[in-house]
Structure formats: C-alpha cells, structure tokens
Motif scaffolding. Structure first.
Motif, mmCIF file in Angstrom:
data_model
loop_
_atom_site.group_PDB
_atom_site.id
_atom_site.type_symbol
_atom_site.label_atom_id
_atom_site.label_comp_id
_atom_site.label_asym_id
_atom_site.label_seq_id
_atom_site.Cartn_x
_atom_site.Cartn_y
_atom_site.Cartn_z
ATOM 1 N N ARG A 43 -3.067 2.851 3.705
ATOM 2 C CA ARG A 43 -1.780 3.484 3.476
ATOM 3 C C ARG A 43 -1.656 4.850 4.150
ATOM 4 O O ARG A 43 -0.560 5.303 4.433
ATOM 5 N N GLU A 44 -2.794 5.516 4.411
ATOM 6 C CA GLU A 44 -2.733 6.765 5.146
ATOM 7 C C GLU A 44 -2.198 6.504 6.548
ATOM 8 O O GLU A 44 -2.472 5.469 7.156
ATOM 9 N N ALA A 45 -1.426 7.440 7.082
ATOM 10 C CA ALA A 45 -0.860 7.256 8.421
ATOM 11 C C ALA A 45 -1.975 7.267 9.456
ATOM 12 O O ALA A 45 -2.850 8.135 9.421
ATOM 13 N N PRO A 46 -1.961 6.326 10.381
ATOM 14 C CA PRO A 46 -2.996 6.301 11.419
ATOM 15 C C PRO A 46 -2.815 7.460 12.391
ATOM 16 O O PRO A 46 -1.743 8.056 12.496
ATOM 17 N N SER A 47 -3.879 7.773 13.126
ATOM 18 C CA SER A 47 -3.805 8.849 14.109
ATOM 19 C C SER A 47 -2.769 8.521 15.190
ATOM 20 O O SER A 47 -2.630 7.380 15.621
ATOM 21 N N GLN A 48 -2.058 9.560 15.646
ATOM 22 C CA GLN A 48 -1.079 9.384 16.715
ATOM 23 C C GLN A 48 -1.739 9.021 18.042
ATOM 24 O O GLN A 48 -1.064 8.616 18.986
ATOM 25 N N ALA A 49 -3.051 9.179 18.117
ATOM 26 C CA ALA A 49 -3.767 8.824 19.347
ATOM 27 C C ALA A 49 -3.677 7.344 19.656
ATOM 28 O O ALA A 49 -3.920 6.932 20.789
ATOM 29 N N PHE A 50 -3.313 6.538 18.664
ATOM 30 C CA PHE A 50 -3.288 5.095 18.853
ATOM 31 C C PHE A 50 -1.868 4.567 19.033
ATOM 32 O O PHE A 50 -1.594 3.392 18.750
ATOM 33 N N ALA A 51 -0.976 5.405 19.488
ATOM 34 C CA ALA A 51 0.404 4.974 19.743
ATOM 35 C C ALA A 51 0.409 3.846 20.771
ATOM 36 O O ALA A 51 -0.397 3.831 21.709
ATOM 37 N N MET A 55 0.837 -1.934 14.680
ATOM 38 C CA MET A 55 0.124 -1.684 13.435
ATOM 39 C C MET A 55 0.995 -1.983 12.223
ATOM 40 O O MET A 55 2.218 -1.868 12.283
ATOM 41 N N SER A 56 0.305 -2.307 11.139
ATOM 42 C CA SER A 56 0.944 -2.463 9.838
ATOM 43 C C SER A 56 0.029 -1.858 8.791
ATOM 44 O O SER A 56 -1.204 -1.919 8.918
ATOM 45 N N GLY A 57 0.632 -1.278 7.744
ATOM 46 C CA GLY A 57 -0.156 -0.691 6.678
ATOM 47 C C GLY A 57 -0.433 -1.694 5.576
ATOM 48 O O GLY A 57 0.443 -2.476 5.197
ATOM 49 N N ILE A 58 -1.656 -1.693 5.079
ATOM 50 C CA ILE A 58 -1.996 -2.537 3.937
ATOM 51 C C ILE A 58 -1.497 -1.851 2.668
ATOM 52 O O ILE A 58 -1.878 -0.719 2.367
ATOM 53 N N ASP A 59 -0.627 -2.512 1.961
ATOM 54 C CA ASP A 59 -0.052 -1.965 0.736
ATOM 55 C C ASP A 59 0.216 -3.131 -0.218
ATOM 56 O O ASP A 59 1.204 -3.853 -0.090
ATOM 57 N N THR A 60 -0.682 -3.329 -1.166
ATOM 58 C CA THR A 60 -0.564 -4.485 -2.062
ATOM 59 C C THR A 60 0.664 -4.395 -2.962
ATOM 60 O O THR A 60 1.185 -5.421 -3.400
ATOM 61 N N ARG A 61 1.138 -3.170 -3.205
ATOM 62 C CA ARG A 61 2.341 -3.039 -4.045
ATOM 63 C C ARG A 61 3.562 -3.656 -3.376
ATOM 64 O O ARG A 61 4.481 -4.127 -4.046
ATOM 65 N N ARG A 62 3.539 -3.655 -2.046
ATOM 66 C CA ARG A 62 4.643 -4.243 -1.283
ATOM 67 C C ARG A 62 4.268 -5.600 -0.698
ATOM 68 O O ARG A 62 4.985 -6.135 0.157
ATOM 69 N N ASN A 79 -13.841 0.121 2.201
ATOM 70 C CA ASN A 79 -13.680 -0.858 1.132
ATOM 71 C C ASN A 79 -12.622 -1.911 1.485
ATOM 72 O O ASN A 79 -11.652 -1.628 2.188
ATOM 73 N N ILE A 80 -12.816 -3.110 0.957
ATOM 74 C CA ILE A 80 -11.849 -4.197 1.109
ATOM 75 C C ILE A 80 -11.157 -4.387 -0.240
ATOM 76 O O ILE A 80 -11.812 -4.572 -1.256
ATOM 77 N N GLY A 81 -9.840 -4.329 -0.236
ATOM 78 C CA GLY A 81 -9.088 -4.422 -1.477
ATOM 79 C C GLY A 81 -8.995 -5.836 -2.027
ATOM 80 O O GLY A 81 -9.420 -6.817 -1.398
ATOM 81 N N HIS A 82 -8.382 -5.940 -3.202
ATOM 82 C CA HIS A 82 -8.243 -7.241 -3.876
ATOM 83 C C HIS A 82 -7.322 -8.199 -3.114
ATOM 84 O O HIS A 82 -7.323 -9.408 -3.380
#
Length: 330
Positions: A43-51, A55-62, A79-82
């Motif tokens: 969920r943390e924003a990735p570095s701008q160096a990888f523009a 990319m997609s953010g892992i967010d289990t709530r969504r 860590n690997i989430g549920h």
C-alpha cells in the motif's frame, strides 16, 4: 486468438537502488512484450524511480491483489498477506536472493498450504542455491546492456573511484571510510552513491571525496563518470549476488571487489576485474589501476564482454521461456 500469459510480479518496490526492485523491473521489461505483466507493490507508494512500469497496489480491503496466472515473489524478505489464499495461481515462483534459509522455508510451506502448489525457486547465484535444501534454477538479474554502456575514458587525469549501493549500514564495510581517506590523500577522487547519513556527515582532509544520497544521480550516469568501481559489504551482510557489480562491468569499468560477493564468481582475477581479501590488498589494487591506464582499459573491455555473455540474447530468451510457461515444468 490465444490470450497472453498473465504474470504477477510481487515486490514492495520502495527502494530506488534496491537490487530486488531493479530485478523486478528488469524482469517486467523482459516479459512485458509477450505477456500480461503487472508489478504488485504494497500500500505504500512505490518509488518514482520506477515510472513507466505497470503497477497495482495490494489492498485486501479493496480486493486488490493478484489472481490466477503465474505468481512471482521477487524476494522472500517481505511478508505475504492472507490474500494468497484467494489468489488461485497456476504457478508460484519464489526468487531467493537474500540469505535467509528460515524465511525461504516458511514461504515454501505457506505456498504449499495456501495454494496447493509446489513453489518453483529461482536463485540469484549458485552460491546461494548451495546453502539450502531446495532445487531450482539460477537466474541472473537482467541488467539493461543498452543503458549501461562503456564510455570513452581516455585522456582523464587521476582516478575516479566510485561505489553504488543501497544506503543501508550493512551495505558498507566498516573499514571503507578509512580506505577512502587514504586513497584521496594519494590523489584519487572518491565518489560514493548511496552513502549513509553518517557517511554524508563525515569530514575529510581533502575535497575530492563525495558522499552522495541515494537517488541523487541515476546509476548509468554515475557509472559513466567513473574510472574504477569498488565494492564490498559489511561482514554482517554476505552479498548473495551484487547486481551493481554487473552494471559496472557492463559500463566498461574495471571492478575491484572482494571474493565474498556472489557476482565475484564471474570475475577472473586479473583478466576482467580484480579480487581482494583484505583492505590493504584493495588499496594496492586501486593504486595499481591509478598508475596503469592501459590495464584499466583492458580490464574494462573484458568486463563488458563478460556482461554481454552473461546477459546474452540466448540467456534472456531462456529466462522468458521459463516464465511464459502456463504451468510448472514437469
């Protein structure tokens, strides 16, 4: 029409100089023309160096996480989430590129239980593969040979010695600051990209020592302005590979590195680079390069040839074929 293979690359993507992050980007670029590839970060924003990387953010709530296809974890240090229990991949690949056998065993057990699959393991070096009781393949980190290229270094005065890495303390040897000061007193210019805060705040008797924050200069530009690349890490951090060493070799630089890094296995001492065991040996080798421009050129040319062989079209095609298989090879 056959759908493109779906490949999910998972990595935190937070550090602009991290070897795992750039391994992820390089793999993405290799596979993207032939597959539906997404890099999944936390969920943390990735570095701008990888523009420029999808990319997609892992967010289990969504309910945002990888589903189906081939799931590739680039590293076992996070860590690997549920969400893994709902991912239903056809293949799971674990990239083992940091020396932590306990974490690797935990990840293998998790994949077996959560996905009902036997994870395939990709090792960053043979040395690391020999340390654990799992079989897999050894795969080089795919450095971009078009970005890291030799420069004309003829006619330069003095010797500009550089080093590049993450700015973590364990990435720096405790004796290196004294070595830099000694080399600077002998007329070498020292340039460290990825210096820790403490290193940046240190004072030197000469003005030809540069301690730079990570990300302040792009790696290809930084390496292009050096005459020699020096690299070793703290004894507390055995370097499993050292992607930056290959980037330096691709840039046509003579590399001076210790024998403990995984990437030192591709260096033939005195032919395409120089290897040392002690700080005194490192000092002597760098001073030898300072006095011998012809040796610098010969080693640099051989280093580039080594990088081209290590990362040839055939090697890249083999890497691509491995990931594009829809199911695990029998």
């Amino acid at each position: 029409m056959t759908a493109s293979p779906r490949i999910h690359l998972v990595n935190p993507m937070l550090n602009p100089s991290g070897g795992s992050e750039w391994r992820t980007v390089s793999l993405y670029r290799q596979l993207e023309p032939s597959a539906d590839v997404t890099v999944w970060h936390f969920r943390e924003a990735p570095s701008q160096a990888f523009a420029g990387v999808r990319m997609s953010g892992i967010d289990t709530r969504r309910l945002s996480f990888p589903r189906g296809g081939t799931l590739v974890f680039v590293g076992v240090y996070f860590n690997i989430g549920h969400w893994i229990r709902l991912a239903r991949p056809r293949r799971v690949i674990l990239t083992y590129n940091t020396p932590d056998a306990e974490r690797l065993a935990e990840r293998v057990d998790l994949i077996r239980k959560a996905c009902g699959l036997e994870p395939e393991i990709v090792f960053c070096s043979k040395e690391l593969a020999d340390q654990v009781p799992y079989r897999g393949i050894v795969e080089p980190s795919l450095v971009d040979l078009d970005a890291f290229v030799p420069r004309d270094r003829s006619g330069r005065d003095g010797l500009r010695v550089g080093r590049l890495s993450r700015d973590a303390p364990e990435k720096h040897h405790p004796e290196d600051m004294a070595l830099y000061a000694r080399l600077a007193e002998e007329g070498c210019e020292i340039d460290v990209l990825g210096a820790t805060i403490a290193m940046q705040e240190a004072s030197f008797d000469t003005g030809n020592v540069h301690m730079r924050a990570i990300g302040s200069v792009k790696a290809p530009e930084f390496l292009g302005n050096l005459d020699c690349f020096f690299y070793r890490t703290s004894p507390l951090w055995p370097e499993p590979w050292g992607r930056v060493i290959i980037e330096a070799m691709a840039s046509g630089l003579p590399v001076v590195t210790d024998r403990t890094s995984g990437a030192s296995s591709v260096i033939e001492n005195g032919l395409n680079g120089l290897l040392f065991d002690t700080t005194e040996e490192a000092y002597d080798l760098i001073m030898r390069l300072k006095a011998d421009a012809a040796l610098r050129q010969t080693l640099g040319e051989a280093a580039r040839q080594t990088a081209e062989s290590l990362l040839s079209d055939e090697v890249r095609a083999g890497v691509q074929a491995f990931y594009l298989q829809p199911t695990a090879p029998s």
